[in-house]
Write an enzyme that holds these catalytic residues in place. Structure first.
Site, short mmCIF file in Angstrom:
data_model
loop_
_atom_site.label_atom_id
_atom_site.label_comp_id
_atom_site.label_asym_id
_atom_site.label_seq_id
_atom_site.Cartn_x
_atom_site.Cartn_y
_atom_site.Cartn_z
N ASP A 31 81.36 49.52 24.59
CA ASP A 31 82.41 48.11 23.43
C ASP A 31 81.09 47.70 22.95
O ASP A 31 79.79 47.91 23.31
CB ASP A 31 83.50 48.18 24.28
CG ASP A 31 83.28 47.04 25.52
OD1 ASP A 31 82.12 47.40 25.39
OD2 ASP A 31 83.86 46.59 26.35
N HIS B 6 74.93 63.70 45.51
CA HIS B 6 76.34 63.75 46.08
C HIS B 6 77.78 64.31 45.54
O HIS B 6 78.40 65.11 45.85
CB HIS B 6 76.58 62.72 47.10
CG HIS B 6 75.60 62.83 48.34
ND1 HIS B 6 75.97 62.33 49.10
CD2 HIS B 6 74.37 63.12 48.43
CE1 HIS B 6 74.84 62.10 49.91
NE2 HIS B 6 73.89 62.77 49.44
N THR C 76 81.57 45.24 31.97
CA THR C 76 81.23 45.87 33.58
C THR C 76 80.36 46.72 33.98
O THR C 76 79.94 46.97 35.14
CB THR C 76 82.11 44.96 34.76
OG1 THR C 76 83.32 46.27 34.30
CG2 THR C 76 82.32 43.94 34.11
N CYS D 28 79.78 48.73 29.07
CA CYS D 28 80.61 48.03 28.46
C CYS D 28 80.91 46.59 29.41
O CYS D 28 79.25 46.76 29.63
CB CYS D 28 82.58 49.02 28.62
SG CYS D 28 82.43 48.34 30.63
N HIS E 37 78.50 69.22 49.73
CA HIS E 37 78.98 68.70 48.55
C HIS E 37 79.48 69.25 47.24
O HIS E 37 80.85 68.68 46.62
CB HIS E 37 77.67 67.28 47.80
CG HIS E 37 77.33 66.71 48.28
ND1 HIS E 37 78.06 65.46 49.34
CD2 HIS E 37 76.21 67.22 49.29
CE1 HIS E 37 77.15 65.21 49.84
NE2 HIS E 37 76.15 65.87 49.89
#
Length: 143
Positions: A8, A98, A67, A65, A133
């Site tokens: 964004d 993982h 954050t 973006c 995993h």
């Protein structure tokens, strides 16, 4: 490796810097936008990049973006996507080892270019551990 990028407005500048660096390393880049710092809605770009990865058009995806959080949430709504937010070296390593993360989200307002490129290098270089995993990521993929 073919890598899709999307952002964004809050991640646009970092995306552009990362795009240039990854291309210089020889990666094939698909850039799904945005193309400026004009305000746009991150879910559109997170979804587009995630669908690109889920369809097999790219091996990995990186989304940006402000954050990294919002666009990661959008990407993770697409079936088959495991998008992790890059916070530090160890979290990125574990996301690959993982969680078998096939996408990485980076916050353009919190991560500088040097750190972003280091996170990406760690993420791309860290092999999937599998083993204990496998069942957990299979559960995620079944959701």
């Amino acid at each position: 490796m073919k890598i899709v990028l999307a952002s964004d407005h809050g991640g646009y500048q970092l995306k552009e810097s990362v795009k240039a660096a990854l291309a210089a390393q020889g990666h094939e880049i698909a850039d799904l936008g945005t193309d400026s710092e004009a305000s746009v809605d991150y879910p559109i770009y997170g979804k587009a990049a995630a669908e690109y990865v889920a369809s097999g058009k790219a091996e990995r995806g990186i989304v940006f973006c402000g954050t990294g959080i919002g666009i990661s949430i959008a990407a993770n709504k697409v079936h088959g996507i495991r998008c992790a937010v890059a916070m530090d070296d160890e979290c990125v390593r574990l996301a690959s080892a993982h969680n078998h993360a096939n996408m990485l989200a980076i916050g353009g307002r919190f991560v500088d270019v040097e750190d972003a490129l280091r996170y990406i290098d760690i993420w791309l270089a860290t092999p999937w551990d599998g083993g204990r995993h496998d069942n957990r990521t299979a559960m995620l993929d079944d959701m």
